[in-house]
Write a protein that holds these residues in place. Structure first.
Motif, PDB file in Angstrom:
ATOM      1  N   PRO A 102      27.690  38.820  38.341  1.00  0.00           N
ATOM      2  CA  PRO A 102      28.834  39.053  37.215  1.00  0.00           C
ATOM      3  C   PRO A 102      28.542  37.854  36.430  1.00  0.00           C
ATOM      4  CG  PRO A 102      29.745  39.266  39.010  1.00  0.00           C
ATOM      5  CD  PRO A 102      28.171  38.987  39.594  1.00  0.00           C
ATOM      6  N   GLY A 103      28.492  37.292  34.884  1.00  0.00           N
ATOM      7  CA  GLY A 103      28.545  36.005  34.958  1.00  0.00           C
ATOM      8  C   GLY A 103      30.419  36.380  34.276  1.00  0.00           C
ATOM      9  N   GLY A 104      31.054  34.366  33.768  1.00  0.00           N
ATOM     10  CA  GLY A 104      31.682  34.323  32.998  1.00  0.00           C
ATOM     11  C   GLY A 104      32.601  33.312  34.652  1.00  0.00           C
ATOM     12  N   ASP A 105      33.540  32.477  34.082  1.00  0.00           N
ATOM     13  CA  ASP A 105      34.831  32.948  34.950  1.00  0.00           C
ATOM     14  C   ASP A 105      35.808  33.404  35.428  1.00  0.00           C
ATOM     15  OD1 ASP A 105      35.902  30.926  36.387  1.00  0.00           O
ATOM     16  OD2 ASP A 105      36.679  29.906  34.319  1.00  0.00           O
ATOM     17  N   ASP A 106      36.004  33.302  36.429  1.00  0.00           N
ATOM     18  CA  ASP A 106      37.151  34.450  36.575  1.00  0.00           C
ATOM     19  C   ASP A 106      38.396  34.271  35.931  1.00  0.00           C
ATOM     20  OD1 ASP A 106      35.706  35.992  38.396  1.00  0.00           O
ATOM     21  OD2 ASP A 106      36.715  34.336  40.371  1.00  0.00           O
ATOM     22  N   GLN A 107      38.793  33.087  35.405  1.00  0.00           N
ATOM     23  CA  GLN A 107      39.886  32.596  35.279  1.00  0.00           C
ATOM     24  C   GLN A 107      40.057  33.562  33.181  1.00  0.00           C
ATOM     25  OE1 GLN A 107      42.212  29.550  35.296  1.00  0.00           O
ATOM     26  NE2 GLN A 107      42.118  29.873  36.998  1.00  0.00           N
ATOM     27  N   GLU A 108      38.691  33.459  32.782  1.00  0.00           N
ATOM     28  CA  GLU A 108      38.724  33.393  31.613  1.00  0.00           C
ATOM     29  C   GLU A 108      38.765  35.213  31.226  1.00  0.00           C
ATOM     30  OE1 GLU A 108      34.509  33.975  28.843  1.00  0.00           O
ATOM     31  OE2 GLU A 108      34.645  32.011  29.850  1.00  0.00           O
ATOM     32  N   VAL A 109      37.767  35.629  32.343  1.00  0.00           N
ATOM     33  CA  VAL A 109      38.152  37.435  32.241  1.00  0.00           C
ATOM     34  C   VAL A 109      39.457  37.286  32.472  1.00  0.00           C
ATOM     35  CG1 VAL A 109      37.271  39.181  34.206  1.00  0.00           C
ATOM     36  CG2 VAL A 109      35.881  37.499  33.665  1.00  0.00           C
ATOM     37  N   MET A 110      40.064  36.913  32.899  1.00  0.00           N
ATOM     38  CA  MET A 110      41.634  37.664  33.604  1.00  0.00           C
ATOM     39  C   MET A 110      42.446  36.830  32.234  1.00  0.00           C
ATOM     40  SD  MET A 110      41.897  38.462  36.175  1.00  0.00           S
ATOM     41  CE  MET A 110      43.811  38.833  36.638  1.00  0.00           C
ATOM     42  N   ARG A 111      42.043  36.215  31.573  1.00  0.00           N
ATOM     43  CA  ARG A 111      42.595  35.750  30.500  1.00  0.00           C
ATOM     44  C   ARG A 111      42.289  37.046  29.001  1.00  0.00           C
ATOM     45  NH1 ARG A 111      40.404  31.179  28.868  1.00  0.00           N
ATOM     46  NH2 ARG A 111      40.668  29.957  31.102  1.00  0.00           N
ATOM     47  N   GLU A 112      41.035  37.640  29.408  1.00  0.00           N
ATOM     48  CA  GLU A 112      40.585  38.227  28.354  1.00  0.00           C
ATOM     49  C   GLU A 112      41.185  39.488  28.532  1.00  0.00           C
ATOM     50  OE1 GLU A 112      36.721  39.676  27.707  1.00  0.00           O
ATOM     51  OE2 GLU A 112      36.278  37.900  27.476  1.00  0.00           O
ATOM     52  N   ALA A 113      41.097  39.845  29.674  1.00  0.00           N
ATOM     53  CA  ALA A 113      42.196  40.868  30.069  1.00  0.00           C
ATOM     54  C   ALA A 113      43.062  40.943  29.699  1.00  0.00           C
ATOM     55  CB  ALA A 113      42.042  41.400  32.485  1.00  0.00           C
ATOM     56  N   ALA A 114      44.168  39.887  29.874  1.00  0.00           N
ATOM     57  CA  ALA A 114      45.635  40.418  29.511  1.00  0.00           C
ATOM     58  C   ALA A 114      45.576  40.380  28.136  1.00  0.00           C
ATOM     59  CB  ALA A 114      46.384  38.657  30.206  1.00  0.00           C
ATOM     60  N   LEU A 115      44.659  39.627  27.402  1.00  0.00           N
ATOM     61  CA  LEU A 115      44.766  39.763  25.512  1.00  0.00           C
ATOM     62  C   LEU A 115      44.429  41.085  25.874  1.00  0.00           C
ATOM     63  CD1 LEU A 115      42.868  36.393  23.879  1.00  0.00           C
ATOM     64  CD2 LEU A 115      45.203  37.474  24.047  1.00  0.00           C
ATOM     65  N   ARG A 116      43.753  41.947  25.834  1.00  0.00           N
ATOM     66  CA  ARG A 116      43.678  43.540  25.829  1.00  0.00           C
ATOM     67  C   ARG A 116      44.314  44.445  25.999  1.00  0.00           C
ATOM     68  NH1 ARG A 116      36.635  44.345  27.914  1.00  0.00           N
ATOM     69  NH2 ARG A 116      35.838  42.643  26.030  1.00  0.00           N
ATOM     70  N   ALA A 117      45.243  44.157  27.079  1.00  0.00           N
ATOM     71  CA  ALA A 117      46.360  44.929  27.727  1.00  0.00           C
ATOM     72  C   ALA A 117      47.593  44.558  27.056  1.00  0.00           C
ATOM     73  CB  ALA A 117      47.323  44.025  29.017  1.00  0.00           C
ATOM     74  N   LYS A 118      47.817  43.226  25.522  1.00  0.00           N
ATOM     75  CA  LYS A 118      48.530  43.315  24.975  1.00  0.00           C
ATOM     76  C   LYS A 118      48.288  44.479  24.080  1.00  0.00           C
ATOM     77  CE  LYS A 118      49.955  38.669  25.833  1.00  0.00           C
ATOM     78  NZ  LYS A 118      49.880  37.371  25.651  1.00  0.00           N
ATOM     79  N   HIS A 119      46.984  44.337  23.642  1.00  0.00           N
ATOM     80  CA  HIS A 119      46.897  45.186  22.360  1.00  0.00           C
ATOM     81  C   HIS A 119      46.577  46.639  22.835  1.00  0.00           C
ATOM     82  CE1 HIS A 119      45.705  41.691  20.021  1.00  0.00           C
ATOM     83  NE2 HIS A 119      44.536  41.917  20.830  1.00  0.00           N
TER      84      HIS A 119
END
Length: 108
Positions: free
Chosen positions: A91-108
Motif C-alpha cells: 500500500p502506498g502513502g504515509d499512514d499519517q497522510e491516510v489518517m488525515r485524508e480519512a478525517a477530511l472525508r469524514a467531515k464532509h
C-alpha cells in the motif's frame, strides 16, 4: 537511547518499510484461496482414487470425487500461479497522510 531506523527495500528511496511489502504478500487472498483449493483438491483426489466401483455407480458411472479433486487442484494452481506472476503491491502513502485524508472525508 537511539532507535535504529527500519530497514527499507534496496533501492527504495521513499523510506517505506520492507515489512509492509511482506505483509501485503503474506495476507494476499490469492495465496489463501489457492492454498485451500490445493489442499482440498489433494484430499478429494485421493478419495476419488480410493473409492470403489460403488461410488462411481452412484454418480452414473462418473468418478465425481476424482474429477472434482482434479478441478480443485487446477483452480488452486491457477490462483498460486497468478500470485507468483503478479505479486501484490504494498500500500502506498504515509499512514499519517491516510489518517488525515480519512478525517477530511469524514467531515464532509
Amino acid at each position: 537511547m537511539a532507535q535504529e531506523p527500519r530497514s527499507t527495500a534496496p533501492g527504495d528511496s521513499s523510506g517505506e518499510p520492507q515489512a509492509s511489502t511482506g505483509a501485503a504478500r503474506l495476507f494476499d487472498v490469492r495465496r489463501m484461496i489457492g492454498g485451500l483449493f490445493v489442499v482440498y483438491g489433494v484430499i478429494v483426489t485421493i478419495a476419488g482414487l480410493v473409492d470403489g466401483e460403488e461410488a462411481a455407480e452412484k454418480a452414473q458411472g462418473i468418478d465425481i470425487n476424482l474429477w472434482a479433486g482434479l478441478g480443485m487442484l487446477a483452480l488452486g494452481v491457477v490462483f498460486l500461479a497468478w500470485l507468483w506472476l503478479r505479486p501484490a503491491e504494498p500500500p502506498g502513502g504515509d499512514d499519517q497522510e491516510v489518517m488525515r485524508e480519512a478525517a477530511l472525508r469524514a467531515k464532509h
